[in-house]
Design an enzyme around this catalytic site. Sequence first.
Site, PDB file in Angstrom:
ATOM      1  N   PRO A   1       0.787  -1.228   0.000  1.00  0.00           N
ATOM      2  CA  PRO A   1       0.000   0.000   0.000  1.00  0.00           C
ATOM      3  C   PRO A   1       0.826   1.289   0.000  1.00  0.00           C
ATOM      4  CG  PRO A   1      -0.851  -1.527   1.630  1.00  0.00           C
ATOM      5  CD  PRO A   1       0.376  -2.145   1.061  1.00  0.00           C
ATOM      6  N   ASN A   2       0.420   2.237  -0.787  1.00  0.00           N
ATOM      7  CA  ASN A   2       0.956   3.595  -0.853  1.00  0.00           C
ATOM      8  C   ASN A   2       2.314   3.680  -1.547  1.00  0.00           C
ATOM      9  OD1 ASN A   2      -1.120   5.133   0.662  1.00  0.00           O
ATOM     10  ND2 ASN A   2      -0.520   3.786   2.343  1.00  0.00           N
TER      11      ASN A   2
ATOM     12  N   ARG B   1       5.855  11.024  -1.901  1.00  0.00           N
ATOM     13  CA  ARG B   1       5.367  10.883  -0.516  1.00  0.00           C
ATOM     14  C   ARG B   1       6.498  11.007   0.499  1.00  0.00           C
ATOM     15  NH1 ARG B   1       4.521   4.872   1.729  1.00  0.00           N
ATOM     16  NH2 ARG B   1       3.829   5.337   3.846  1.00  0.00           N
TER      17      ARG B   1
ATOM     18  N   TYR C   1      11.230   8.357   2.712  1.00  0.00           N
ATOM     19  CA  TYR C   1      11.236   7.269   1.741  1.00  0.00           C
ATOM     20  C   TYR C   1      12.188   7.471   0.553  1.00  0.00           C
ATOM     21  CZ  TYR C   1       7.060   5.918   4.318  1.00  0.00           C
ATOM     22  OH  TYR C   1       6.191   5.558   5.314  1.00  0.00           O
TER      23      TYR C   1
ATOM     24  N   ASN D   1       8.057  -5.747  -0.171  1.00  0.00           N
ATOM     25  CA  ASN D   1       7.981  -4.595   0.727  1.00  0.00           C
ATOM     26  C   ASN D   1       6.513  -4.454   1.086  1.00  0.00           C
ATOM     27  OD1 ASN D   1       7.721  -2.171   1.974  1.00  0.00           O
ATOM     28  ND2 ASN D   1       9.054  -1.050   0.566  1.00  0.00           N
TER      29      ASN D   1
ATOM     30  N   ALA E   1       2.855  -0.725   5.114  1.00  0.00           N
ATOM     31  CA  ALA E   1       2.110  -0.735   6.388  1.00  0.00           C
ATOM     32  C   ALA E   1       1.614  -2.124   6.768  1.00  0.00           C
ATOM     33  CB  ALA E   1       0.929   0.228   6.303  1.00  0.00           C
TER      34      ALA E   1
ATOM     35  N   GLU F   1      12.223  -9.756   2.914  1.00  0.00           N
ATOM     36  CA  GLU F   1      11.451  -8.551   3.221  1.00  0.00           C
ATOM     37  C   GLU F   1      12.359  -7.331   3.141  1.00  0.00           C
ATOM     38  OE1 GLU F   1       8.652  -8.864   6.568  1.00  0.00           O
ATOM     39  OE2 GLU F   1       9.354  -6.910   7.224  1.00  0.00           O
TER      40      GLU F   1
ATOM     41  N   HIS G   1      12.514  -2.901   3.449  1.00  0.00           N
ATOM     42  CA  HIS G   1      11.880  -1.625   3.804  1.00  0.00           C
ATOM     43  C   HIS G   1      12.785  -0.483   3.382  1.00  0.00           C
ATOM     44  CE1 HIS G   1       8.721  -3.506   6.116  1.00  0.00           C
ATOM     45  NE2 HIS G   1       9.637  -4.325   6.593  1.00  0.00           N
TER      46      HIS G   1
ATOM     47  N   ARG H   1      11.209   4.900  13.756  1.00  0.00           N
ATOM     48  CA  ARG H   1       9.886   5.518  13.576  1.00  0.00           C
ATOM     49  C   ARG H   1       8.907   5.139  14.698  1.00  0.00           C
ATOM     50  NH1 ARG H   1       8.275   4.466   7.635  1.00  0.00           N
ATOM     51  NH2 ARG H   1       6.824   6.168   8.072  1.00  0.00           N
TER      52      ARG H   1
END
Lengths: 145, 145, 145, 145, 145, 145, 145, 145, 145, 145, 145, 145
Positions: free
Chosen positions: J9-10, J17, J22, J71, J74, J97, J99, J106
């Site tokens: 998502p996103n 963004r 990011y 990735n 969220a 995985e 990120h 965070r």
Amino acid sequence: MKILALNGPNLNLLGTREPEIYGYETLADIEAEMKATLPEIEIEFRQTNSEAELITWIGETRGLYDGIIINPAALTHTSLGLYDALKAVADEVPAVEVHLSNTHTREEIRHKSITAPACVGQIMGFKGFGYTLALRALAHSLKSS
Amino acid sequence: MKILALNGPNLNLLGTREPEIYGYETLADIEAEMKATLPEIEIEFRQTNSEAELITWIGETRGLYDGIIINPAALTHTSLGLYDALKAVADEVPAVEVHLSNTHTREEIRHKSITAPACVGQIMGFKGFGYTLALRALAHSLKSS
Amino acid sequence: MKILALNGPNLNLLGTREPEIYGYETLADIEAEMKATLPEIEIEFRQTNSEAELITWIGETRGLYDGIIINPAALTHTSLGLYDALKAVADEVPAVEVHLSNTHTREEIRHKSITAPACVGQIMGFKGFGYTLALRALAHSLKSS
Amino acid sequence: MKILALNGPNLNLLGTREPEIYGYETLADIEAEMKATLPEIEIEFRQTNSEAELITWIGETRGLYDGIIINPAALTHTSLGLYDALKAVADEVPAVEVHLSNTHTREEIRHKSITAPACVGQIMGFKGFGYTLALRALAHSLKSS
Amino acid sequence: MKILALNGPNLNLLGTREPEIYGYETLADIEAEMKATLPEIEIEFRQTNSEAELITWIGETRGLYDGIIINPAALTHTSLGLYDALKAVADEVPAVEVHLSNTHTREEIRHKSITAPACVGQIMGFKGFGYTLALRALAHSLKSS
Amino acid sequence: MKILALNGPNLNLLGTREPEIYGYETLADIEAEMKATLPEIEIEFRQTNSEAELITWIGETRGLYDGIIINPAALTHTSLGLYDALKAVADEVPAVEVHLSNTHTREEIRHKSITAPACVGQIMGFKGFGYTLALRALAHSLKSS
Amino acid sequence: MKILALNGPNLNLLGTREPEIYGYETLADIEAEMKATLPEIEIEFRQTNSEAELITWIGETRGLYDGIIINPAALTHTSLGLYDALKAVADEVPAVEVHLSNTHTREEIRHKSITAPACVGQIMGFKGFGYTLALRALAHSLKSS
Amino acid sequence: MKILALNGPNLNLLGTREPEIYGYETLADIEAEMKATLPEIEIEFRQTNSEAELITWIGETRGLYDGIIINPAALTHTSLGLYDALKAVADEVPAVEVHLSNTHTREEIRHKSITAPACVGQIMGFKGFGYTLALRALAHSLKSS
Amino acid sequence: MKILALNGPNLNLLGTREPEIYGYETLADIEAEMKATLPEIEIEFRQTNSEAELITWIGETRGLYDGIIINPAALTHTSLGLYDALKAVADEVPAVEVHLSNTHTREEIRHKSITAPACVGQIMGFKGFGYTLALRALAHSLKSS
Amino acid sequence: MKILALNGPNLNLLGTREPEIYGYETLADIEAEMKATLPEIEIEFRQTNSEAELITWIGETRGLYDGIIINPAALTHTSLGLYDALKAVADEVPAVEVHLSNTHTREEIRHKSITAPACVGQIMGFKGFGYTLALRALAHSLKSS
Amino acid sequence: MKILALNGPNLNLLGTREPEIYGYETLADIEAEMKATLPEIEIEFRQTNSEAELITWIGETRGLYDGIIINPAALTHTSLGLYDALKAVADEVPAVEVHLSNTHTREEIRHKSITAPACVGQIMGFKGFGYTLALRALAHSLKSS
Amino acid sequence: MKILALNGPNLNLLGTREPEIYGYETLADIEAEMKATLPEIEIEFRQTNSEAELITWIGETRGLYDGIIINPAALTHTSLGLYDALKAVADEVPAVEVHLSNTHTREEIRHKSITAPACVGQIMGFKGFGYTLALRALAHSLKSS
């Protein structure tokens, strides 16, 4: 009156390490300031990154020192062994805990002190000047006990 | 330099209340000791059992006082309103938190200070003498800022 | 024998406020019932919404009252200052905590009493009649101590 | 009016077991005191170390007893089965929970009562005298319902 | 095929105890319904309020029974001993846990089952009919293993 | 009588995915077994990996189906939206939750069901046979309500 | 229609206190804006730093006001007494809770509202304009009930 | 000024789903009421049960809409992805969160909003009227920024 | 010297129950080994599945036994009543807790011992041999006290 | 060797963004960089905002892909369904995985990965370059297994 | 048979440090007692305040020692590195953990052992005599494996 | 470009210690592999069991090294001092954290990294190959900053 002043991990970097948190004074500045403030008190001033060395030094204070001023740095929040060492000599060699920063304004993990319950008291947030306050506090405690 | 020294709930009983924890000095003794130590500083010394009154007094300090010394007593651990009040004036009127006892050796609920993050620093465990240390700390902070 | 009976926040509304929880009796009814039950005991009966006033009243009991009956209402679960006040006089002026409702059947936050550890004992769930039981309990404690 | 008074694990040792916490009275003393206080009430007085026996006894009260006074001792804090038993008869045979000590001053595990929400109310901290208070409370509840 | 059906504390009250939660059937009704549904299976049906008795009965099943259906009632959420018992025989005598009510809609303490991990599976919420489902489930498990 | 049988994320992989946990049956096997068991009940059998699609399907059941059998798979433990959907139609279209494995023997996160409180009951641990039990349970619930 | 608008601790400092969080409007600005928006509603507008005074004012509303708009400030997160007061009059004098800032973006302790469950609804994050929204919300609630 | 109004899972059922919690208005009623209140604002009104669709719609707002009104329903409490989406466009397209019910009076899981910190503010408890308030709030925010 | 050796729930199954955890020795083997090791000590060796029976036996030790060796099995982690019983006689009849397995390597619930604080010490992980160690430990404690 | 690279998502917003978190690279940049680095590996590169679509794609990899780079954005911290999907194919189609940001710096909720235990390993904090590292890692894993 | 006996931080102070908790024996007394008890076993006896030295010594045991007796003192509750070291050699050089005091009667932080799960078993509460018990336990373990 | 590669407690045992978790490579193998991969980078490769030594080495990097690759082993999860050291030099000497195993598949205590927030990023699960990835990552970070 003879005092052992102990400094824990990373404090050798003082003055260069994140000065907005820890201030611009070096350990040598602090040592000088302490000695100048109450010159009648003999101060042995040490730093080490080693928890074991701190424990050993504290364990040897009985009969040699009248009190301890300690800034355990990160070990404040994680070292039960340091607590045990301070507790083991507390009846004869009381300690005062000092922190440069106000740890309550920082990460959650720094809000709890494992070592403080083995000390007479705690002083935090006044940067290098806190050591001088700790010295006065310890001297006062020793005199009134 | 003018300082407002504030004392929270039950501190009016000082000297009679659980002296093994809080010491035998009364608030009047402490006030006298503070004034004798740094006589060049003007000190307004007050006690109240009311959280609201403490908040009101703090809110009125801007422009009238240079700093605050506060022993919030039990409110240390429960009053977000007091934190908000101290925070609201912190840019102009910095505060130092002081406790008579070493709260780390007492009940769990007294290990966390809600008000401390709104203060410059914190001093605990030196009974009445802690107020004098707080005065020196505050004076030093004000001079060096 | 002289007893101070104290009632905390919102108890002035008793009789009209959620009577299915708190009962239909007013504070005046309860005061009358207490005085009729053990008329040989002098009872000073007060209510206030102010934590500060409760703390002040408790702090002044030493030498004037033999014991305290207190329904701290919501402050039971949030006021460390009230606990400190009760603790400060407990050696001379013991207290009994009373609640109209059975707080264990209500919200989670009401399951823990901060003030109870500073009291001799606690009575809850018998509405206004609980005050009379508290009076008997306190009288019995005072006689047997 | 007929009441079943129940006592849980270890209460048979009363009078010899940690008397500084539980008092010097025996269960027999308490039973006698209860019967002397309100002689018009018939009291069946029992003790057992068995959770199962307490549950069975409570389950058989319907139609035979008007109310229950129970000191579940350690089971107060661990027995959901006892809660279920008290709940199962609560509409006809209400119960009052009593504790000799003020459990709020003891270990954390004793601060929470699992059984209390199935009772009308709770009385704690008045040693053996608490049973007599519970009897008065129960009699008053039964009369006013 | 021979099955031991066990029922824990307070289930002897079934049919009269809070029927809106547990239903109007008695244990005898349930036993009859089970026997009528799969008459080729021999069922030994028991109830006890005693955790110890349940543990003893389970410990004796090896070689005598092919499986266990158990409604541990309140012990579901508190008895590690019952878990140990079921685990001790699980390799030869598998168990199915059954509950009359949907425990997920009730108090938090009833959301976790301590005994379920020692069982093949769990059935809840279908009142007395759940026992018949458990019987079918157990029979199916035994046949397919 | 018309039933909607719903299967959540990853259940399309059944038979190949970790068979030691989920069994060797495919969803088609389970569907066939359900239809063979109670052929008088009409069963609409669906699978989707989408929480949104499950919510939509459930929201459309009112008036079209008499009940729901649902295996929400991983969504059982994370989807409040699915709970809301089941709750929204529960007065007319009751649901039974089914799980292939005994989730109590698996990771902590699988011990709590968010969706179960919106269902009549829950069946787990009997692999594919659990669907047939759920069908019987639902049919029985619908008949007896 | 008559509304009581209440403001808690430190809100008297509005406009000068951390304006990046609370905005530059003063309470007087907000009061004026509210009165200009729906002039047909009579508004009594008050501020106090005292929890006790807020409780007293709320307890006196029955029969005098139609509704309450309250910004409890820090008391939102700590005062069970305020919750009790709002609950005590909620059947006749409904309340709307308003916050200047979006408390969800601030410290953890401000994420939970103790008082909100005693109110009809809650509005936060729109600085002074939130009071006007609260007024509209309350007026609408009162009209539609 | 152009606003995107988004509605999450199960809100398509509005008016029929648990009306004592959510009210009797349908989404169409709410849309009409919003458009009638501030007709000068263009409103695009959508509902979906899909978290992914909400995320996609929000991600496409930049340059097309001036603000977002969103009722994320159950996703409020579980969707970090929705928070990320709102955060990703917050600098250009601010959002207001709205809830029909006062979530503080409902299950614990609904007391925390994951999405609110990415919004300007939050309005809850005023049923359908809350959308109109949100519209006013958003319009005011956009004008004053 | 006379010792009471107590064994809790499910220990009657020893030797057959999960031998990879508990070992292949039976209770009889352990009893024989203990008696052979220190034949001058008289040992009364018992097992029961009943918490109540353990409590009763412990309560009767005063004056009859010099010490207790206890393996409370699952009750170690759940029984406050057993703790109370051991505490009640600890001044005259000290106890040693023994476990066959190393409970720290097993489920979380077995990491905490409720009964150990009422004992002199604890021995775990040495299977049946641990009882003999416990006997030596107890004998040594009794001699040196 | 054929790899499926999945983005949650996103991530379609990448580059615009919150670039300070990011980075400024777009997904297309990352895809190109991956393909340029190890051109001998065939890469299928996809993005979706839908948890369901990710689950479906992963479930279809068996026999078609040699490994997965994912990735989950969220969903890393909330999706048990994604964990189940990765676990279901892990024996044949291992995953890595990745990120963009260092999630440990965070919010608290981003410190725990639900999906990572179903992957071979995890790489975070190197912005777009992390994908290339993941590709090397996966290639190395596949060659050495 | 050759055993390495290790002692952690502050144990060099034994005999003088809080003797009411740790006893009056010195480490030399304990070493002598161990060697006298089972003279056929060769014992290397060491103390250090350094976690690193303990880890190094343990890492070197493979092939040189048959087993380890370790009193990690405060490190028991904080050192994952010590756990890792013990685990790394556990297949060849099993360890027994010993504590002088019964840690379950002390501060909460001492109730959990991080190192115990890497040991065969644990003995606590018997002061210096516990080392001799540990020696017997270890010898028995080595013989029976 | 000059890199300091640091290895924490027990890593000297690599290759022999639990190879199913940590792999069969020794530290020397890893060092050789790193140097062969990017021979243009100068690598100083060290191991120590001492937290103090790691802190000292990190504190001395400023001006001597361009970056740090660190596998803090068990200290990852317990050492705040190591975090402080990495943070103290992070502005000039960025670090990358590497783990041989995927710590998310292991004990709960290994799921949280205390040191990671002071690093640029983290790589885990690829055994010895992870160091080479870390080298590439660090080189890339240094070049692009």
